[in-house]
Write a protein that holds these residues in place. Structure first.
Motif, PDB file in Angstrom:
ATOM      1  N   LEU A   6       1.018  -0.946   0.007  1.00  0.00           N
ATOM      2  CA  LEU A   6      -0.138   0.004   0.032  1.00  0.00           C
ATOM      3  C   LEU A   6       0.792   1.359  -0.024  1.00  0.00           C
ATOM      4  O   LEU A   6       1.486   1.314   1.014  1.00  0.00           O
ATOM      5  CB  LEU A   6      -0.743  -0.025   0.977  1.00  0.00           C
ATOM      6  N   ASP A   7       0.495   2.261  -0.864  1.00  0.00           N
ATOM      7  CA  ASP A   7       1.003   3.476  -1.014  1.00  0.00           C
ATOM      8  C   ASP A   7       0.351   4.515  -1.032  1.00  0.00           C
ATOM      9  O   ASP A   7      -0.598   4.785  -2.205  1.00  0.00           O
ATOM     10  CB  ASP A   7       2.184   3.822  -2.117  1.00  0.00           C
ATOM     11  N   LEU A   8       0.755   5.592  -0.322  1.00  0.00           N
ATOM     12  CA  LEU A   8      -0.689   7.097  -0.519  1.00  0.00           C
ATOM     13  C   LEU A   8       0.015   7.945  -1.133  1.00  0.00           C
ATOM     14  O   LEU A   8       1.178   8.268  -0.778  1.00  0.00           O
ATOM     15  CB  LEU A   8      -1.173   7.595   0.682  1.00  0.00           C
ATOM     16  N   GLU A   9      -0.820   9.380  -2.244  1.00  0.00           N
ATOM     17  CA  GLU A   9       0.145  10.244  -2.287  1.00  0.00           C
ATOM     18  C   GLU A   9      -1.455  10.961  -2.054  1.00  0.00           C
ATOM     19  O   GLU A   9      -2.404  10.537  -2.146  1.00  0.00           O
ATOM     20  CB  GLU A   9      -0.075   9.860  -3.691  1.00  0.00           C
ATOM     21  N   THR A  10      -0.501  12.158  -1.233  1.00  0.00           N
ATOM     22  CA  THR A  10      -1.780  12.351  -0.373  1.00  0.00           C
ATOM     23  C   THR A  10      -1.535  14.425  -0.341  1.00  0.00           C
ATOM     24  O   THR A  10      -0.146  14.924  -0.930  1.00  0.00           O
ATOM     25  CB  THR A  10      -1.312  12.848   0.852  1.00  0.00           C
ATOM     26  N   PHE A  11      -1.942  15.174  -0.178  1.00  0.00           N
ATOM     27  CA  PHE A  11      -2.089  16.461  -0.693  1.00  0.00           C
ATOM     28  C   PHE A  11      -2.408  17.340   0.925  1.00  0.00           C
ATOM     29  O   PHE A  11      -3.672  16.994   1.675  1.00  0.00           O
ATOM     30  CB  PHE A  11      -3.315  17.105  -1.472  1.00  0.00           C
ATOM     31  N   SER A  12      -1.698  18.278   1.054  1.00  0.00           N
ATOM     32  CA  SER A  12      -2.002  19.000   2.703  1.00  0.00           C
ATOM     33  C   SER A  12      -1.456  20.415   2.397  1.00  0.00           C
ATOM     34  O   SER A  12      -0.073  19.876   2.177  1.00  0.00           O
ATOM     35  CB  SER A  12      -0.921  18.254   3.826  1.00  0.00           C
ATOM     36  N   ASP A  13      -2.607  21.265   2.634  1.00  0.00           N
ATOM     37  CA  ASP A  13      -1.182  22.781   3.065  1.00  0.00           C
ATOM     38  C   ASP A  13      -0.748  22.864   3.835  1.00  0.00           C
ATOM     39  O   ASP A  13       0.517  23.972   4.293  1.00  0.00           O
ATOM     40  CB  ASP A  13      -2.468  23.613   2.715  1.00  0.00           C
ATOM     41  N   VAL A  14      -0.216  21.974   4.865  1.00  0.00           N
ATOM     42  CA  VAL A  14       0.778  21.459   6.398  1.00  0.00           C
ATOM     43  C   VAL A  14       1.984  20.966   5.708  1.00  0.00           C
ATOM     44  O   VAL A  14       1.569  19.708   5.172  1.00  0.00           O
ATOM     45  CB  VAL A  14      -0.065  20.871   7.237  1.00  0.00           C
ATOM     46  N   PRO A  15       2.584  22.065   5.660  1.00  0.00           N
ATOM     47  CA  PRO A  15       4.016  20.946   5.770  1.00  0.00           C
ATOM     48  C   PRO A  15       3.897  20.215   5.871  1.00  0.00           C
ATOM     49  O   PRO A  15       4.153  19.430   7.241  1.00  0.00           O
ATOM     50  CB  PRO A  15       4.968  22.245   5.422  1.00  0.00           C
ATOM     51  N   ILE A  16       4.772  19.105   5.546  1.00  0.00           N
ATOM     52  CA  ILE A  16       5.654  17.960   6.539  1.00  0.00           C
ATOM     53  C   ILE A  16       6.812  17.928   7.186  1.00  0.00           C
ATOM     54  O   ILE A  16       6.918  16.909   8.269  1.00  0.00           O
ATOM     55  CB  ILE A  16       5.516  16.961   5.547  1.00  0.00           C
ATOM     56  N   THR A  17       7.357  19.067   7.124  1.00  0.00           N
ATOM     57  CA  THR A  17       8.657  19.124   7.967  1.00  0.00           C
ATOM     58  C   THR A  17       7.511  20.076   9.613  1.00  0.00           C
ATOM     59  O   THR A  17       8.399  19.052  10.401  1.00  0.00           O
ATOM     60  CB  THR A  17       9.033  20.508   7.484  1.00  0.00           C
ATOM     61  N   ASN A  18       6.214  19.984   9.226  1.00  0.00           N
ATOM     62  CA  ASN A  18       5.570  20.511  10.487  1.00  0.00           C
ATOM     63  C   ASN A  18       5.599  18.791  11.439  1.00  0.00           C
ATOM     64  O   ASN A  18       4.733  19.001  12.399  1.00  0.00           O
ATOM     65  CB  ASN A  18       4.369  21.026  10.637  1.00  0.00           C
ATOM     66  N   GLY A  19       5.123  18.258  10.708  1.00  0.00           N
ATOM     67  CA  GLY A  19       5.468  16.444  11.507  1.00  0.00           C
ATOM     68  C   GLY A  19       3.995  15.683  10.407  1.00  0.00           C
ATOM     69  O   GLY A  19       3.087  16.114  10.205  1.00  0.00           O
ATOM     70  N   THR A  20       4.206  14.753  10.647  1.00  0.00           N
ATOM     71  CA  THR A  20       3.475  13.108  10.289  1.00  0.00           C
ATOM     72  C   THR A  20       1.918  13.414  10.805  1.00  0.00           C
ATOM     73  O   THR A  20       0.970  14.094   9.952  1.00  0.00           O
ATOM     74  CB  THR A  20       4.099  12.503  10.411  1.00  0.00           C
ATOM     75  N   TYR A  21       1.314  14.545  11.861  1.00  0.00           N
ATOM     76  CA  TYR A  21       0.495  14.244  12.702  1.00  0.00           C
ATOM     77  C   TYR A  21      -0.192  15.551  11.826  1.00  0.00           C
ATOM     78  O   TYR A  21      -0.946  15.368  11.752  1.00  0.00           O
ATOM     79  CB  TYR A  21       0.774  13.907  14.367  1.00  0.00           C
ATOM     80  N   ALA A  22       0.838  16.890  12.002  1.00  0.00           N
ATOM     81  CA  ALA A  22      -0.239  17.805  11.598  1.00  0.00           C
ATOM     82  C   ALA A  22      -0.323  18.122  10.319  1.00  0.00           C
ATOM     83  O   ALA A  22      -1.664  18.051   9.979  1.00  0.00           O
ATOM     84  CB  ALA A  22       0.714  18.923  12.176  1.00  0.00           C
ATOM     85  N   TYR A  23       0.646  17.088   9.271  1.00  0.00           N
ATOM     86  CA  TYR A  23       0.542  17.172   8.048  1.00  0.00           C
ATOM     87  C   TYR A  23      -1.130  16.261   7.684  1.00  0.00           C
ATOM     88  O   TYR A  23      -1.983  16.922   7.189  1.00  0.00           O
ATOM     89  CB  TYR A  23       1.326  16.826   7.542  1.00  0.00           C
ATOM     90  N   ALA A  24      -0.704  15.067   8.660  1.00  0.00           N
ATOM     91  CA  ALA A  24      -2.253  14.187   8.367  1.00  0.00           C
ATOM     92  C   ALA A  24      -3.510  14.604   8.695  1.00  0.00           C
ATOM     93  O   ALA A  24      -4.698  14.522   8.644  1.00  0.00           O
ATOM     94  CB  ALA A  24      -2.345  12.569   8.697  1.00  0.00           C
ATOM     95  N   GLU A  25      -4.073  15.705   9.771  1.00  0.00           N
ATOM     96  CA  GLU A  25      -5.102  16.450  10.139  1.00  0.00           C
ATOM     97  C   GLU A  25      -5.089  17.119   8.983  1.00  0.00           C
ATOM     98  O   GLU A  25      -7.139  17.020   8.969  1.00  0.00           O
ATOM     99  CB  GLU A  25      -5.003  17.601  11.231  1.00  0.00           C
ATOM    100  N   ARG A  26      -4.813  17.741   8.011  1.00  0.00           N
ATOM    101  CA  ARG A  26      -5.637  18.140   6.977  1.00  0.00           C
ATOM    102  C   ARG A  26      -4.804  17.685   5.304  1.00  0.00           C
ATOM    103  O   ARG A  26      -5.788  17.680   4.884  1.00  0.00           O
ATOM    104  CB  ARG A  26      -4.715  19.331   7.169  1.00  0.00           C
TER     105      ARG A  26
END
Length: 177
Positions: A6-26
């Motif tokens: 399994l592999d996901l490609e995602t979009f978030s306006d939160v930079p991944i450098t803010n951490g996985t959990y912060a990124y994943a929220e949006r």
């Protein structure tokens, strides 16, 4: 044993450098690449929220529940965290992370570098051209641009290449495992 790659490609306006959990929220799930064992790779285009909620999410949940093992490749618990934030059940006991396995053997964690070190044949290795597609589709384009976000509608040819790239990650994960 039923192994789901399994592999996901995602979009978030939160930079991944803010951490996985912060990124994943949006995060929005754009593509789901998957395969059972050595079966052909499939890629679902889930950029439409209705497609994700009404079709892909329940089908993927069923697959996760049915799998004895789910193989991912991430420098963190990225894919399971994103799925959990989208309301899915992901059993940590079933996860095999090829990036973590690589680190346990003093190998590089990045899939592209891991493929190189393990001499994975070019046609099975991570697609290096995919980095540009990741930059294009997975985060905002920049404050000084008229277009704030690239989508399958704004960049149809690149979107098709993005789907091919997503499938190549599954092929590479199988090889390095």
């Amino acid at each position: 044993m039923k192994t789901l790659f399994l592999d996901l490609e995602t979009f978030s306006d939160v930079p991944i450098t803010n951490g996985t959990y912060a990124y994943a929220e949006r995060a929005e799930v754009l593509l789901v690449a998957w395969a059972w064992g050595d079966d052909p790779v499939s890629v679902w285009d889930t950029a439409d929220p209705d497609v994700w909620e009404d079709w892909a999410k329940p089908k993927l949940q069923s697959m996760l529940d049915d799998a004895d093992e789910t193989v991912i490749h991430a420098k963190s618990d990225f894919d399971p965290v994103v799925l959990r934030k989208r309301g899915m059940r992901v059993d940590p006991a079933k996860i095999t992370n090829t990036s973590v396995l690589a680190l346990q053997h003093s190998l590089p964690a990045g899939l592209d570098e891991l493929c190189r070190v393990l001499h994975v044949p070019f046609d099975l290795a991570k697609d290096k051209a995919g980095k540009k597609l990741i930059q294009l589709f997975t985060k905002p384009l920049g404050k000084n641009r008229k277009l704030r976000r690239a989508t399958r509608e704004t960049h149809p040819a690149e979107w098709e290449a993005f789907k091919v790239y997503a499938a190549s990650d599954i092929t590479s994960m199988r090889e390095v495992l």
